[in-house]
Structure formats: C-alpha cells, structure tokens
Design a protein around this motif. Structure first.
Motif, short mmCIF file in Angstrom:
data_model
loop_
_atom_site.label_atom_id
_atom_site.label_comp_id
_atom_site.label_asym_id
_atom_site.label_seq_id
_atom_site.Cartn_x
_atom_site.Cartn_y
_atom_site.Cartn_z
N PHE A 235 0.94 -1.41 -0.07
CA PHE A 235 -0.17 0.09 0.21
C PHE A 235 0.85 0.98 -0.11
O PHE A 235 1.04 1.88 -0.68
CB PHE A 235 -1.03 -0.11 1.15
CG PHE A 235 -1.74 1.52 1.16
CD1 PHE A 235 -2.74 1.09 0.29
CD2 PHE A 235 -1.50 2.34 1.63
CE1 PHE A 235 -3.81 2.50 0.31
CE2 PHE A 235 -2.66 3.35 1.31
CZ PHE A 235 -3.14 3.06 0.96
N TYR B 164 1.96 1.96 -3.37
CA TYR B 164 0.72 2.16 -4.32
C TYR B 164 0.56 3.99 -4.23
O TYR B 164 0.10 5.46 -4.15
CB TYR B 164 -0.05 2.21 -4.30
CG TYR B 164 -1.96 2.60 -4.73
CD1 TYR B 164 -1.88 2.95 -5.75
CD2 TYR B 164 -2.60 2.58 -3.65
CE1 TYR B 164 -3.39 3.19 -6.07
CE2 TYR B 164 -4.61 3.27 -3.93
CZ TYR B 164 -4.07 3.35 -5.16
OH TYR B 164 -5.24 3.93 -5.81
N LEU B 165 0.17 4.44 -2.04
CA LEU B 165 -0.11 5.27 -1.99
C LEU B 165 0.88 6.47 -2.13
O LEU B 165 0.38 7.65 -2.74
CB LEU B 165 -0.09 5.91 -0.49
CG LEU B 165 -0.01 6.81 0.49
CD1 LEU B 165 -2.00 7.25 0.14
CD2 LEU B 165 -0.52 7.39 1.33
N TRP C 285 0.40 7.23 -6.24
CA TRP C 285 -1.32 8.06 -5.94
C TRP C 285 -0.43 9.72 -6.11
O TRP C 285 -1.22 10.61 -6.12
CB TRP C 285 -1.86 7.57 -5.31
CG TRP C 285 -3.02 7.98 -5.43
CD1 TRP C 285 -4.31 7.10 -6.38
CD2 TRP C 285 -3.48 8.76 -4.70
NE1 TRP C 285 -5.43 8.26 -6.14
CE2 TRP C 285 -4.94 9.15 -5.25
CE3 TRP C 285 -3.14 9.33 -3.10
CZ2 TRP C 285 -6.03 10.32 -4.17
CZ3 TRP C 285 -3.95 10.51 -2.52
CH2 TRP C 285 -5.12 10.81 -2.78
N SER C 286 0.26 9.85 -4.91
CA SER C 286 0.10 11.01 -4.05
C SER C 286 0.97 12.38 -5.06
O SER C 286 0.83 13.03 -5.79
CB SER C 286 1.14 11.16 -2.86
OG SER C 286 0.39 10.41 -1.57
N ALA C 287 2.40 11.30 -5.88
CA ALA C 287 3.07 12.54 -6.09
C ALA C 287 2.55 12.37 -8.06
O ALA C 287 2.93 13.83 -8.40
CB ALA C 287 4.11 11.10 -6.68
N ASN C 288 1.95 11.41 -8.36
CA ASN C 288 0.87 11.32 -9.88
C ASN C 288 1.90 11.48 -10.78
O ASN C 288 1.84 12.75 -11.08
CB ASN C 288 0.39 12.18 -9.49
CG ASN C 288 -0.73 12.08 -10.13
OD1 ASN C 288 -1.32 11.55 -11.57
ND2 ASN C 288 -1.61 13.16 -10.94
N PHE D 85 -8.13 -10.75 9.10
CA PHE D 85 -8.83 -11.04 10.08
C PHE D 85 -8.79 -13.04 11.01
O PHE D 85 -9.77 -13.14 11.61
CB PHE D 85 -10.19 -11.13 9.83
CG PHE D 85 -10.44 -9.89 10.08
CD1 PHE D 85 -10.62 -8.58 11.06
CD2 PHE D 85 -10.90 -8.20 8.72
CE1 PHE D 85 -10.95 -7.75 11.31
CE2 PHE D 85 -10.10 -7.05 8.43
CZ PHE D 85 -11.09 -7.04 10.32
N LEU E 22 -6.40 -13.18 12.85
CA LEU E 22 -6.85 -12.94 14.61
C LEU E 22 -7.43 -14.19 15.02
O LEU E 22 -6.87 -13.77 16.56
CB LEU E 22 -7.25 -11.68 13.86
CG LEU E 22 -6.96 -10.80 14.28
CD1 LEU E 22 -8.12 -9.13 13.89
CD2 LEU E 22 -5.23 -9.83 14.73
N PHE F 18 -9.76 -5.35 19.90
CA PHE F 18 -9.90 -5.57 18.44
C PHE F 18 -11.26 -4.53 18.27
O PHE F 18 -11.24 -4.05 17.22
CB PHE F 18 -10.79 -7.03 18.24
CG PHE F 18 -11.57 -7.29 16.86
CD1 PHE F 18 -9.89 -7.41 15.58
CD2 PHE F 18 -12.88 -7.50 16.84
CE1 PHE F 18 -11.09 -7.22 14.62
CE2 PHE F 18 -12.48 -6.78 15.21
CZ PHE F 18 -12.45 -7.63 14.26
N ARG G 158 -7.47 16.92 -6.50
CA ARG G 158 -7.44 15.15 -6.16
C ARG G 158 -9.13 14.90 -6.10
O ARG G 158 -9.69 15.98 -6.13
CB ARG G 158 -6.91 14.33 -4.88
CG ARG G 158 -5.48 14.33 -5.00
CD ARG G 158 -4.92 12.80 -5.88
NE ARG G 158 -3.90 12.65 -5.89
CZ ARG G 158 -2.61 13.97 -6.50
NH1 ARG G 158 -2.42 15.19 -6.00
NH2 ARG G 158 -1.52 13.17 -6.26
N GLN H 245 -7.25 7.02 -1.10
CA GLN H 245 -5.79 6.44 -0.53
C GLN H 245 -5.15 7.03 0.87
O GLN H 245 -4.89 6.67 1.28
CB GLN H 245 -5.24 6.83 -1.57
CG GLN H 245 -6.28 6.04 -3.13
CD GLN H 245 -6.79 6.82 -3.44
OE1 GLN H 245 -7.69 7.46 -2.95
NE2 GLN H 245 -6.88 6.07 -5.07
N ALA H 246 -5.69 8.58 0.69
CA ALA H 246 -4.42 9.24 1.52
C ALA H 246 -5.68 9.30 3.15
O ALA H 246 -4.90 9.92 4.21
CB ALA H 246 -5.16 11.17 0.94
#
Lengths: 444, 197
Positions: free
Chosen positions: A298, A301-302, A305-308, A341, A344, B65, B109, B115-116
């Motif tokens: 992730f 991806y993040l 995605w942020s920098a684009n 899950f 867990l 949890f 955006r 995502q953020a």
C-alpha cells in the motif's frame, strides 16, 4: 510429543513424501505439457511470458527458504529447529532452478521467438502505458521498440544498465552467490550431523547467515529490478524490491506451515503443547508477514498516487483499468483482509487443519499477486481473461510449481526431518500442560 | 508464622517456590484439589501457568479488537465528513453541514480520496487499540487501588526477582486456614505465609 529419535519421523513420513513427490511430478509435467501444447496455438512468445510468471512463485519459495534459514541461524527460535530441514531442502533446489531460469532467460533475450498473436495489442486505453515488445521477453532488449517521447528519454538513459550482457552477468553472479550460501549452510548442517553440536559450528552458521541476509537483500534488489521491474522499463519504484523480496519470506513461511503439518499429521500428536506452540508461532509469523506485505504494497501505491508522476502512475493505471481492477480488488481482500481477520482468531493457528488451509490460501494469493505484477506489463490494455493465454499461464505456473515441488520433496527425503544435534532440541518450553488441563480450563 | 488470626480476617495463604516448574505443578495440584480463587505470581511470564491455575481467557483481545475498529471508523468519518466527500445533494440532510463540510480541493484530487485517508485511519486504529489495551489492563488489575494485601508479606518482594508464588485466597469456598495450609505444605514450598487482609 516429538518422536524420541529424530530419525523416526523420517521413517514414518517417508511414504507420504515419496507419494507427494510423485504427484507433484505428474501434476508438474501435465501443467507444462498443457502450456507447451497451447504454445503452438497461442504463440511461443506468450509461452515464455507464462514461464517467467510461473517461475517467480517457486523461485520465491526457494529464496524465501534461504532467508528464513539464515534468520533462524541468527535468532534461534524453536520454530527454527523444526523448520530447518525443510528450509535446507528447499535451498538445495537452487542449482536446478538456476538452470530453469537460464533457459527461460535465454529464450526471452535472444529473440528466438516471434509473437504471433495473443492479447498484446488488444486495446490501449491510455497512451502513457509502456510499450510491449513483440520480439523480446524484456522490452528494453528490443532496440526497435518505440516509446512515447518522455519514456524514450528515460529508457535510453537506462541502456547502460539495461542491456543483455550486463543483465546476464547480474543474474549469473546472483545465482553463484546464492548457491555458495546454500552450500555453506548445508555443509554446516552436515558437519553438525556428523560431529555433534558445538559452539564453533553454531558460530559458523551465524557467520554465514548474518552477512548472508545482507547479501540476499542486495542481490534481490538487483534481481527484482532486472527480472520484474524492467518489464516496464520507464517505470521505477524504490519500494518494489522490498515487496518482491519480502513476499518470498511470506510464501516460504506459508510453505513451512504446510510442510510442518504435512510431515506430522497422524504421525505425532499435533495438539501436544510443543507442537501446538510451534503452530501458534507460525500462525503469528504469517499474520505479521501478511500485515507487512500490505504495509509495503500500500505504501508504494499511496506514494505513487500522491506524487502522480508521469513515469510512475502508468503502473497503477494499467492495473486499475481494463478488467485488471477486479484482480486488484481480489488481491486487496484475498491477500490482506481475509487472511488478516482469519489469523486474528487464535483457534485457527491451534488447529493444523486450519493453519494449512490459511497457508495454502495465502500461497494461492501469492500467485495472484505475482500475476498482478507481471501480466499487465505484457498486456497493459484490456485483460483478456477468458482466453487460451490465461489457461497457458496457469498451466505453466502449475507446471513449474509442481516441478519445483518434486525437486523439493526429493531433497526433503534425503536427511532426517529434525536435526538430531541441534542444541534447541533440549530447550523444551518450561512446562507443557497436558491436554486434559487445557480442556478442563476451557470448560471450567 | 505465629498463631492464626480469625479466619475471615486473612486475605489468603501464600506459598513460595524457587522455580517456575514447581509453581506450575503446585497450581496444577491446587486446581485439581478444587481451588478456584487463586493466583500465581512470577518475575516473568510462565508458560502453562494460566492453564494450570484454571484461568479462563480474558476478554481483553476482543475489547482491543473493537477498540481498534472504533479507531478505524473514527479516522474514516473524521476525514470523509470534513473534506466534502459526500455528494452535494446530501448537504441538506447533514446537520451543521455548513460548519464543517468544506470541499477541500487538494491538487485536483477527488474530494473522496480514500487513499490519503488510510494513514490516519491506520494510526487511529493503533491508538485506540493501544488505549483500550492499556486502560483495560489497568481496569482489570483493579486500578485505582494502589496497594495490595500481598505487599504486607516481606517474602513477596522477591516475586519480581527470583521467586514464584502461589496464593490461595480466603474467598475460596474450600479455603480453611488449617487445611489449606496443610495442603500447601504437601507441595513442599520454601515458605508459607499468611497474607493479612
């Protein structure tokens, strides 16, 4: 309880190891045969692509085993004592796997094949997507390939690194280093069998393993860049080698859990304190690894995605359009949400049956992840899911996995399944409460 | 120890052992004997002690949890409700909408940029789970009670160094100052102390 003599377990498990090895060989040959037959219809080019995608999973299981083997030398947990022999057996498949990669790379780099059809040029929804070569497995090896202007600049600047002789040299050096590490660690194990445990041998194992983990990280940085990232020559991500390398550990840990239960089911008491503790540890480690995989995947991806940025985003545009977004969703749920899950729940890793189910499920998701990383690089447009090419991909994957499984199981049967002279054999946990206590406690 | 005081005045009887195995064995025997209200004390977590004492699992993992889930949802709602993620048509249904529902245009955006939102959601998950764990732990340990009857026993100081203790509490139905002491004697502890209430 563990068998009195460490040799007993091998004797009792031998028939099922041989049987599984036979099955793996048959399945492997059937898979490869299917893929080879389909190659005549779909094309030789896509066949080599299928082989490369299929190769990555067993390669990862093998390399992950090498790292786990080195980690257990350095950390000396009890899980390492039961996992050592399967890990050592997995690493001994290195020479054969090096040979298989050599064949795939030779076919992929020399351009012996022409890509007849396949879904390569089906549809291009986005002009920014990387081009796909008709003549080479790795597109940078094809000098006639034309890129959009901004990509052409990037790819040309990389030619000093991305060229066939340098690529081949890096792969050869990496395999030589890994095989040397494998031989060293197996040699320590054989000496320990012959001479008995000693501080000197443990130090020796550690002296190979500590630097070995660092060497693995550095070599895998180059190998992931070469084999996988360079399939989209303009794209780059500094997180990708971490994902590629770490995923191998996750896969190997899942394999480890499967092998642990497979070797002991109905032979030793899996619900005894000691074995239950191992399964709990394996379950916890897999849970931790799944979470870390999610974290690094992730993060990549993040950030992109942020920098684009124009050079980076095509990777994710290709994977969130044209049908690939469904695979992305399957990955998010299957590789993170569901295993997270399920693991867990403490009861899951207490029962060998459920631990194996979860581990096999994650291994299947490992293949989905690899497919998700590789396949869109070859067909960035629409995902032609219902096609012979998909069948060929699966055939090659099952084939190479089966073949590797056969090699692994053959090696597994060669030495005792528990190291008789490992000093961890005596470090029994302080007390293992008998099962009736456990039951009484849960009912009381 | 000296003469036993009145039965109900004591908190319980404390047996001292010098290794974890002895403590687990003793707890095991005591549980088989039928004692329920007892507790083990050791300098480090002892494998199998909980089972030997016959203690059930606490509900802490479940509480943690749900604490974590609460954190995730807090992070999610905090961000979606304050960034204009919701469709414009919903504006009239959202109370105090004009006060907090700014449409935040960040580098073009989408308003709903999930995502953020993930990192703060993740952080709040950890924060809420950790709070639940810490405060829950304090609560089940009886905080804000700062003193404990066991601290009256001088030997007990070594429970955090190198001794292992089993305390059978006077609340237990089977507890009897004489008989319980006799039972503990069979377990061959180093000392048996009476814990004043």
């Amino acid at each position: 309880m563990a068998a009195d003599s460490t040799h007993d377990l091998l004797e009792k498990a031998k028939p099922r190891i041989n049987k599984a090895a036979g099955t793996a060989l048959v399945v492997g040959l059937a898979g490869l045969g299917t893929a080879a037959v389909l190659a005549a219809v779909v094309g030789v080019g896509p066949f080599f692509r299928s082989l490369l995608i299929g190769y990555i999973l067993p390669f990862g299981l093998m390399m992950g085993s090498l790292v786990l083997l080195m980690i257990q030398w350095c950390t000396a947990g009890y899980w390492g004592y039961v996992a050592r022999r399967p890990l050592e057996a997995a690493t001994r498949t290195l020479p054969a796997m090096a040979l298989i990669f050599g064949l795939i790379a030779a076919g992929g780099l020399t351009g012996v094949f022409e890509i007849g059809h396949g879904d390569t040029h089906a549809e291009h929804p986005n002009a920014n997507l990387n081009e796909v070569s008709d003549h080479r497995l790795w597109p940078w090896a094809d000098h006639e390939l034309e890129y959009p202007h901004h990509e052409a600049l990037v790819v040309d600047a990389k030619r000093g690194y991305l060229n066939v002789p340098f690529f081949a040299a890096r792969s050869v050096v990496a395999f030589v280093i890994w095989i040397a590490l494998m031989l060293a660690l197996n040699r320590v194990a054989r000496r320990e069998d012959a001479e008995g445990s000693s501080q000197k041998l443990r130090d020796l194992g550690m002296q190979f393993s500590g630097p070995g983990i660092v060497i693995y990280s550095i070599t895998m940085l180059f190998i992931s860049t070469d084999w996988s990232m360079s399939l989209q020559p303009a794209w780059y991500s500094s997180m990708y080698p971490v994902i590629f390398g770490f995923s191998q550990l996750l896969g190997a840990m899942c394999l480890n859990a499967v092998v642990f239960v497979f070797l002991r089911k109905d032979i030793v008491d899996l619900s005894s304190g000691r074995n239950k503790k191992v399964m709990r540890d394996l379950g916890s480690l897999i849970l931790g690894f799944v979470v870390f995989w999610t974290y690094i995947s992730f993060s990549q991806y993040l950030l992109i995605w942020s920098a684009n940025l124009k050079e980076e985003v095509p990777y994710y545009i290709a994977r969130t359009n044209g049908g690939w977004q469904y695979l992305t969703a399957i990955l998010a749920f299957g590789h993170f949400v569901i295993p997270f899950f399920v693991l867990l729940l403490r009861e899951v890793s207490r029962s060998g049956k459920w631990l194996v189910r979860v581990a096999v499920f994650i291994l299947a998701m490992r293949y989905v992840d690899i497919y998700w990383q590789f396949k869109p690089a070859f067909s960035p447009g629409r995902w032609n899911f219902a096609s012979l090419e998909t069948v060929m991909d699966l055939g090659a994957a099952v084939g190479l996995l089966g073949l590797w499984g056969f090699l692994f199981l053959k090696q597994l049967g060669k030495h005792d399944l528990l190291p008789a002279n490992d000093n961890r054999r005596e470090t029994e946990p302080v007390h293992t409460v008998s099962d009736d206590v456990e039951i009484a406690a849960s009912h009381g | 120890m000296g003469a036993a005081p009145a039965k109900k005045a004591a908190y319980g009887l404390l047996a001292e052992f010098d290794n974890p195995q002895a403590l687990v064995d003793a707890a095991d025997r005591a549980r088989r004997e039928g004692f329920v209200k007892m507790e083990g004390y050791s300098p480090f977590p002892v494998e199998g002690l909980r089972e030997a004492l016959g203690q059930k699992r606490t509900l802490m993992p479940v509480a943690i949890f749900f604490g974590g889930i609460t954190g995730t949802m807090t992070g999610f709602l905090l961000q979606t409700l304050t960034s204009g993620s919701l469709p414009r048509e919903w504006d009239q249904w959202i109370p105090l909408n004009q006060w907090f529902n700014y449409r935040l245009n960040i580098a073009g955006r989408p308003f709903f940029s999930w995502q953020a939102f993930v990192p703060p959601m993740f952080e709040l998950t950890i924060l809420f789970a950790a709070f639940t764990a810490v405060f829950g732990m304090l609560a089940i340990n009886g905080y804000p009670r700062l003193n404990h009857p066991l601290f009256e026993v001088p030997e007990f100081g070594r429970a955090s160094v190198d001794r292992f203790f089993l305390c059978i509490e006077a609340d237990d139905k089977l507890f009897d100052a004489e008989k319980t002491r006799e039972f503990l004697n069979h377990l061959k502890p180093l000392t048996i102390s009476e814990v004043p209430a």
